[in-house]
Structures are given as structure tokens and as C-alpha cells.
Scaffold this motif. Structure first.
Motif, PDB file in Angstrom:
ATOM      1  N   LYS A 174     -14.582  16.070   9.617  1.00  0.00           N
ATOM      2  CA  LYS A 174     -14.091  16.933  10.699  1.00  0.00           C
ATOM      3  C   LYS A 174     -14.289  18.401  10.346  1.00  0.00           C
ATOM      4  CE  LYS A 174     -10.664  13.646  12.464  1.00  0.00           C
ATOM      5  NZ  LYS A 174      -9.220  13.339  12.620  1.00  0.00           N
ATOM      6  N   ALA A 175     -14.062  18.751   9.089  1.00  0.00           N
ATOM      7  CA  ALA A 175     -14.283  20.128   8.662  1.00  0.00           C
ATOM      8  C   ALA A 175     -15.757  20.513   8.807  1.00  0.00           C
ATOM      9  CB  ALA A 175     -13.834  20.303   7.208  1.00  0.00           C
ATOM     10  N   PHE A 176     -16.657  19.562   8.544  1.00  0.00           N
ATOM     11  CA  PHE A 176     -18.091  19.814   8.679  1.00  0.00           C
ATOM     12  C   PHE A 176     -18.453  20.061  10.142  1.00  0.00           C
ATOM     13  CE2 PHE A 176     -22.587  18.455   8.865  1.00  0.00           C
ATOM     14  CZ  PHE A 176     -23.123  19.256   7.864  1.00  0.00           C
ATOM     15  N   VAL A 177     -17.900  19.239  11.031  1.00  0.00           N
ATOM     16  CA  VAL A 177     -18.124  19.440  12.465  1.00  0.00           C
ATOM     17  C   VAL A 177     -17.594  20.800  12.892  1.00  0.00           C
ATOM     18  CG1 VAL A 177     -17.455  18.659  14.780  1.00  0.00           C
ATOM     19  CG2 VAL A 177     -18.149  16.982  13.049  1.00  0.00           C
ATOM     20  N   ASP A 178     -16.360  21.114  12.490  1.00  0.00           N
ATOM     21  CA  ASP A 178     -15.751  22.391  12.861  1.00  0.00           C
ATOM     22  C   ASP A 178     -16.602  23.560  12.394  1.00  0.00           C
ATOM     23  OD1 ASP A 178     -13.590  21.110  14.026  1.00  0.00           O
ATOM     24  OD2 ASP A 178     -12.301  21.309  12.261  1.00  0.00           O
ATOM     25  N   PHE A 179     -17.138  23.443  11.177  1.00  0.00           N
ATOM     26  CA  PHE A 179     -17.965  24.521  10.642  1.00  0.00           C
ATOM     27  C   PHE A 179     -19.227  24.721  11.474  1.00  0.00           C
ATOM     28  CE2 PHE A 179     -21.575  25.709   7.881  1.00  0.00           C
ATOM     29  CZ  PHE A 179     -21.197  27.020   7.618  1.00  0.00           C
ATOM     30  N   LEU A 180     -19.916  23.638  11.816  1.00  0.00           N
ATOM     31  CA  LEU A 180     -21.182  23.757  12.538  1.00  0.00           C
ATOM     32  C   LEU A 180     -21.005  24.350  13.928  1.00  0.00           C
ATOM     33  CD1 LEU A 180     -23.142  20.499  11.645  1.00  0.00           C
ATOM     34  CD2 LEU A 180     -23.396  22.777  10.665  1.00  0.00           C
ATOM     35  N   ILE A 181     -19.890  24.056  14.596  1.00  0.00           N
ATOM     36  CA  ILE A 181     -19.711  24.560  15.958  1.00  0.00           C
ATOM     37  C   ILE A 181     -18.890  25.846  16.003  1.00  0.00           C
ATOM     38  CG2 ILE A 181     -20.005  22.271  16.981  1.00  0.00           C
ATOM     39  CD1 ILE A 181     -17.000  22.138  17.418  1.00  0.00           C
ATOM     40  N   SER A 182     -18.456  26.334  14.833  1.00  0.00           N
ATOM     41  CA  SER A 182     -17.781  27.628  14.771  1.00  0.00           C
ATOM     42  C   SER A 182     -18.804  28.739  14.963  1.00  0.00           C
ATOM     43  CB  SER A 182     -17.078  27.800  13.426  1.00  0.00           C
ATOM     44  OG  SER A 182     -18.037  27.956  12.377  1.00  0.00           O
ATOM     45  N   GLU A 183     -18.339  29.945  15.253  1.00  0.00           N
ATOM     46  CA  GLU A 183     -19.271  31.067  15.379  1.00  0.00           C
ATOM     47  C   GLU A 183     -20.005  31.314  14.064  1.00  0.00           C
ATOM     48  OE1 GLU A 183     -18.577  34.558  17.653  1.00  0.00           O
ATOM     49  OE2 GLU A 183     -16.829  33.709  18.664  1.00  0.00           O
ATOM     50  N   GLU A 184     -19.335  31.087  12.944  1.00  0.00           N
ATOM     51  CA  GLU A 184     -19.976  31.240  11.640  1.00  0.00           C
ATOM     52  C   GLU A 184     -21.128  30.242  11.478  1.00  0.00           C
ATOM     53  OE1 GLU A 184     -18.835  30.897   6.858  1.00  0.00           O
ATOM     54  OE2 GLU A 184     -17.302  30.586   8.394  1.00  0.00           O
ATOM     55  N   GLY A 185     -20.883  28.996  11.838  1.00  0.00           N
ATOM     56  CA  GLY A 185     -21.927  27.976  11.756  1.00  0.00           C
ATOM     57  C   GLY A 185     -23.058  28.233  12.727  1.00  0.00           C
ATOM     58  N   GLN A 186     -22.721  28.739  13.896  1.00  0.00           N
ATOM     59  CA  GLN A 186     -23.745  29.047  14.891  1.00  0.00           C
ATOM     60  C   GLN A 186     -24.586  30.259  14.486  1.00  0.00           C
ATOM     61  OE1 GLN A 186     -24.329  27.285  18.254  1.00  0.00           O
ATOM     62  NE2 GLN A 186     -23.801  25.982  16.515  1.00  0.00           N
ATOM     63  N   GLN A 187     -23.956  31.203  13.810  1.00  0.00           N
ATOM     64  CA  GLN A 187     -24.718  32.342  13.288  1.00  0.00           C
ATOM     65  C   GLN A 187     -25.694  31.871  12.218  1.00  0.00           C
ATOM     66  OE1 GLN A 187     -24.599  35.704  14.394  1.00  0.00           O
ATOM     67  NE2 GLN A 187     -26.509  35.565  13.227  1.00  0.00           N
ATOM     68  N   LEU A 188     -25.277  30.878  11.446  1.00  0.00           N
ATOM     69  CA  LEU A 188     -26.171  30.293  10.444  1.00  0.00           C
ATOM     70  C   LEU A 188     -27.404  29.701  11.122  1.00  0.00           C
ATOM     71  CD1 LEU A 188     -26.708  29.395   7.491  1.00  0.00           C
ATOM     72  CD2 LEU A 188     -25.446  27.297   8.032  1.00  0.00           C
ATOM     73  N   ALA A 189     -27.205  28.987  12.228  1.00  0.00           N
ATOM     74  CA  ALA A 189     -28.336  28.418  12.967  1.00  0.00           C
ATOM     75  C   ALA A 189     -29.266  29.522  13.460  1.00  0.00           C
ATOM     76  CB  ALA A 189     -27.830  27.576  14.145  1.00  0.00           C
ATOM     77  N   ALA A 190     -28.682  30.607  13.982  1.00  0.00           N
ATOM     78  CA  ALA A 190     -29.490  31.733  14.460  1.00  0.00           C
ATOM     79  C   ALA A 190     -30.257  32.379  13.308  1.00  0.00           C
ATOM     80  CB  ALA A 190     -28.604  32.759  15.159  1.00  0.00           C
ATOM     81  N   ASP A 191     -29.611  32.495  12.153  1.00  0.00           N
ATOM     82  CA  ASP A 191     -30.265  33.087  10.990  1.00  0.00           C
ATOM     83  C   ASP A 191     -31.434  32.236  10.507  1.00  0.00           C
ATOM     84  OD1 ASP A 191     -28.432  35.144  11.069  1.00  0.00           O
ATOM     85  OD2 ASP A 191     -27.169  34.344   9.455  1.00  0.00           O
ATOM     86  N   MET A 192     -31.370  30.941  10.764  1.00  0.00           N
ATOM     87  CA  MET A 192     -32.471  30.045  10.408  1.00  0.00           C
ATOM     88  C   MET A 192     -33.630  30.142  11.401  1.00  0.00           C
ATOM     89  SD  MET A 192     -30.520  26.513   9.423  1.00  0.00           S
ATOM     90  CE  MET A 192     -29.324  26.373   8.081  1.00  0.00           C
ATOM     91  N   GLY A 193     -33.386  30.823  12.535  1.00  0.00           N
ATOM     92  CA  GLY A 193     -34.440  30.975  13.528  1.00  0.00           C
ATOM     93  C   GLY A 193     -34.343  30.036  14.705  1.00  0.00           C
ATOM     94  N   TYR A 194     -33.149  29.455  14.916  1.00  0.00           N
ATOM     95  CA  TYR A 194     -32.944  28.539  16.043  1.00  0.00           C
ATOM     96  C   TYR A 194     -32.063  29.184  17.111  1.00  0.00           C
ATOM     97  CZ  TYR A 194     -34.599  24.988  12.761  1.00  0.00           C
ATOM     98  OH  TYR A 194     -35.340  24.268  11.863  1.00  0.00           O
ATOM     99  N   LEU A 195     -32.178  28.673  18.316  1.00  0.00           N
ATOM    100  CA  LEU A 195     -31.358  29.136  19.427  1.00  0.00           C
ATOM    101  C   LEU A 195     -29.968  28.513  19.299  1.00  0.00           C
ATOM    102  CD1 LEU A 195     -31.446  30.754  22.125  1.00  0.00           C
ATOM    103  CD2 LEU A 195     -32.028  28.590  23.249  1.00  0.00           C
ATOM    104  N   PRO A 196     -28.937  29.311  19.050  1.00  0.00           N
ATOM    105  CA  PRO A 196     -27.594  28.738  18.902  1.00  0.00           C
ATOM    106  C   PRO A 196     -27.085  28.196  20.232  1.00  0.00           C
ATOM    107  CG  PRO A 196     -27.480  31.137  18.905  1.00  0.00           C
ATOM    108  CD  PRO A 196     -28.947  30.776  18.884  1.00  0.00           C
ATOM    109  N   ALA A 197     -26.281  27.150  20.166  1.00  0.00           N
ATOM    110  CA  ALA A 197     -25.714  26.571  21.384  1.00  0.00           C
ATOM    111  C   ALA A 197     -24.501  27.361  21.864  1.00  0.00           C
ATOM    112  CB  ALA A 197     -25.323  25.110  21.133  1.00  0.00           C
ATOM    113  N   HIS A 198     -23.894  28.118  20.965  1.00  0.00           N
ATOM    114  CA  HIS A 198     -22.706  28.922  21.300  1.00  0.00           C
ATOM    115  C   HIS A 198     -23.146  30.174  22.054  1.00  0.00           C
ATOM    116  CE1 HIS A 198     -19.072  31.273  20.976  1.00  0.00           C
ATOM    117  NE2 HIS A 198     -18.452  30.322  20.291  1.00  0.00           N
ATOM    118  N   PRO A 199     -22.638  30.392  23.274  1.00  0.00           N
ATOM    119  CA  PRO A 199     -23.108  31.527  24.071  1.00  0.00           C
ATOM    120  C   PRO A 199     -22.705  32.889  23.512  1.00  0.00           C
ATOM    121  CG  PRO A 199     -21.265  30.437  25.164  1.00  0.00           C
ATOM    122  CD  PRO A 199     -21.653  29.573  23.993  1.00  0.00           C
TER     123      PRO A 199
END
Length: 325
Positions: free
Chosen positions: A259-284
Motif C-alpha cells: 500500500k505504501a508503494f501504491v501511495d508513493f507512485l500516485i503521490s505528487e512526489e511519485g508523479q514528479q519522478l515519472a515526469a523526471d524519467m521523461g513520461y507524461l504523469p497521470a496526475h494533472p
């Protein structure tokens, strides 16, 4: 102020205590590229240092083959899955293989990206649109432009028999009343020969072997910055998307860490990580990486993962009838 400060301190202490309470081994099966998976695990462990993450990476098809064998043996290993598409998650949900986590905070997200009952959660948008070589005479803005004479025998596309993203794209396109299966029949008449995955399609267009194709967004967008002779188009009808959903298995041995892993990925911090990797974040609320439009400017084709799951084999048979092989 005297009342507010202790309340803030208590909240921070509570958050720290929650992080400290999450510990033990977490087993992750993922289809992320190796470098992305390592970054994800490192960032999660920096936040939850008491969790030891053991992860296995392969393509979604191979991950699922391994997991199926474990199901058959009655010994599924992963606590959490992070794989390419919602259709696969729908199948697991229908089998009762996923643990519901309705408490996860998805309030900022488009509801269409999440399972209604909290069985899986989209972590990014990897869209499929049109790539074209900048040497091409025609600049496409619509899928239908690929049926014009200028694109005859100049089309590359990944096969849904190989690529999960291409499978999602096929389901979304053929469900669109203005495109449907007649669009794929038109592509066949244009001489398109679907084969392999997105990487091969990108190379064919970037190398000039072909001038147009369907491809996942990040391949051309990342390389445009490096001078690649390509452009990516978000067609006016919309784009399909794989969303790299994360889910907790119903047999998870460490559900708290999962659950902590899920929370991390969908948090703004986790979404910023996705953006930093070069992907389009799902969080608006998270800014997309350079080269991507704002999330609000991207039109998604309608997509029903449950319908796509139910029609998957029929769709692939129809596709094979049209293109052969």
C-alpha cells in the motif's frame, strides 16, 4: 498559533511513524525498463528505508507468464505488480487476484484512469499517436491522413500480436465510430505491414525507411531534443494510452508495504519522478516533461478496459484476417 503548531507537529510525527512502521520485504514484478525500475525502487526505499525491495523485471507478457505459472503452483511471489496496461489488470481483477485498496487517495485524478473499486491505479500516460519523418511532404493531423496517397507504402506500425500498447491502440481505434475496423482495412490497402514493437517502428521512421507510423510518445519526443528527424503528432481524434497501472495482489505477504508503494507512485512526489524519467504523469498537477503538451490539452480516445478484455481474442483474430500472419 499555539494550538496550530502542536497540531502540525503531531501530524508530522504521525507521518514519520507511519513510514517507520512500514518494513520488511516487498516483492515487485514490473515491466518498467531496468533503469526506470531501479530509479523507482531507489526513490521508494529512500522514503521507506526499512523496506527491502526485491524486484523482477521483464515485458508484461513474460511477467504474466511467470505469474501464471506461480498461480498454477499455488505460490505467487509478488506483493505488487507494476505493468503496462489496464486490460491485463482487468483480467486479474476478474479472477479475484487483486486486493482492493479503496483508501488510496485518487481524488486528483481522472476517474477513468482508476479502477472504481481500487484494484489498480494508473501511474502515467504513455500515449500512442503518429510519428512522421521531417522529410515527409505531408504533415498529418488526423489518423485519416495516413490513408492518403502521400502515405502509400510509407507506413510502419507495431503489431498488437507483439506489443501491448499496439493492442490498446487497436481496441481504442476500432471502438471509435469514425474510424473502426475500416481504418485498419485502409491501412492494409496502403501497404502497412505491422511487425514487432514500438522500437522497430520508431527506427524505421527515424531512419527514413518509412515516413509515417504509430508509436508511443516518449520514443520520438525524447529523441527530437537530440536532433532526430522526426515529429510526434497527437491526432485530432485523440490518442490511446497505456497507463502502467500498479496493483496489490490478493496474496500479498506484505500488504502494508504494498500500500505504501501504491501511495508513493500516485503521490505528487511519485508523479514528479515519472515526469523526471521523461513520461507524461497521470496526475494533472504535475508538469509534463519538455516536449509534451499539458495533460489538459491531450484528448484521449474512449477506452473501456473491461470491453477490451472481453473482445481481445476476437480483435486479434480480426486483425490477423486483415493483415495476415
Amino acid at each position: 498559533m499555539r494550538l496550530i503548531l502542536p497540531a502540525i507537529a503531531a501530524a508530522l510525527l504521525s507521518t514519520s511513524a507511519l513510514a517507520a512502521d512500514v518494513s520488511g520485504k516487498l516483492v515487485l514484478y514490473t515491466s518498467q525498463p531496468n533503469a526506470d525500475a531501479q530509479q523507482t525502487v531507489d526513490a521508494f526505499q529512500a522514503k521507506y528505508p526499512e523496506v527491502e525491495v526485491e524486484w523482477i523485471r521483464d515485458g508484461t507478457t513474460k511477467v504474466m507468464a511467470k505469474l501464471r505459472a506461480e498461480f498454477e503452483a499455488g505460490a505467487p511471489q509478488p506483493d505488487v505488480l507494476l505493468i503496462a496496461d489496464m486490460v491485463t489488470m482487468e483480467g486479474l481483477e476478474a479472477e479475484g487476484r487483486l486486493m482492493a485498496y479503496p483508501e488510496a487517495d485518487t481524488s486528483a485524478y481522472d476517474a477513468a484512469l482508476m479502477d472504481d473499486e481500487g484494484h489498480y491505479f494508473s501511474t502515467k500516460l504513455i500515449t500512442t499517436g503518429i510519428v512522421y519523418n521531417t522529410g515527409a511532404e505531408m504533415v498529418p493531423t488526423s489518423y485519416k491522413d495516413l490513408l492518403k496517397a502521400e502515405a502509400k507504402d510509407k507506413l510502419a506500425m507495431p503489431s498488437p500480436l507483439t506489443s501491448g500498447a499496439a493492442t490498446i491502440h487497436m481496441a481504442a481505434i476500432t471502438s471509435n465510430p469514425d474510424l473502426g475496423w475500416s481504418f485498419y482495412e485502409g491501412l492494409a490497402d496502403q501497404g502497412a505491414v505491422p511487425e514487432g514493437g514500438n522500437g522497430g517502428t520508431y527506427k524505421a521512421v527515424a531512419g527514413g525507411e518509412k515516413l509515417y507510423g504509430f508509436v508511443v510518445d516518449f520514443l520520438p519526443i525524447r529523441e527530437i531534443a537530440n536532433g532526430a528527424p522526426v515529429q510526434f503528432v497527437f491526432p485530432e481524434e485523440g490518442v490511446s494510452a497505456v497507463t502502467e497501472p500498479v496493483a496489490i495482489l490478493s496474496t500479498a505477504q506484505n500488504p502494508d508495504a504494498a500500500k505504501a508503494f501504491v501511495d508513493f507512485l500516485i503521490s505528487e512526489e511519485g508523479q514528479q519522478l515519472a515526469a523526471d524519467m521523461g513520461y507524461l504523469p497521470a496526475h494533472p498537477g504535475v508538469t509534463p516533461p519538455e516536449g509534451f503538451p499539458a495533460l489538459t490539452d491531450i484528448k484521449l480516445l474512449d477506452f473501456d478496459p473491461a470491453r477490451a478484455l472481453a473482445e481481445d481474442q476476437a480483435n486479434k483474430m480480426k486483425f490477423t484476417e486483415i493483415f495476415g500472419g
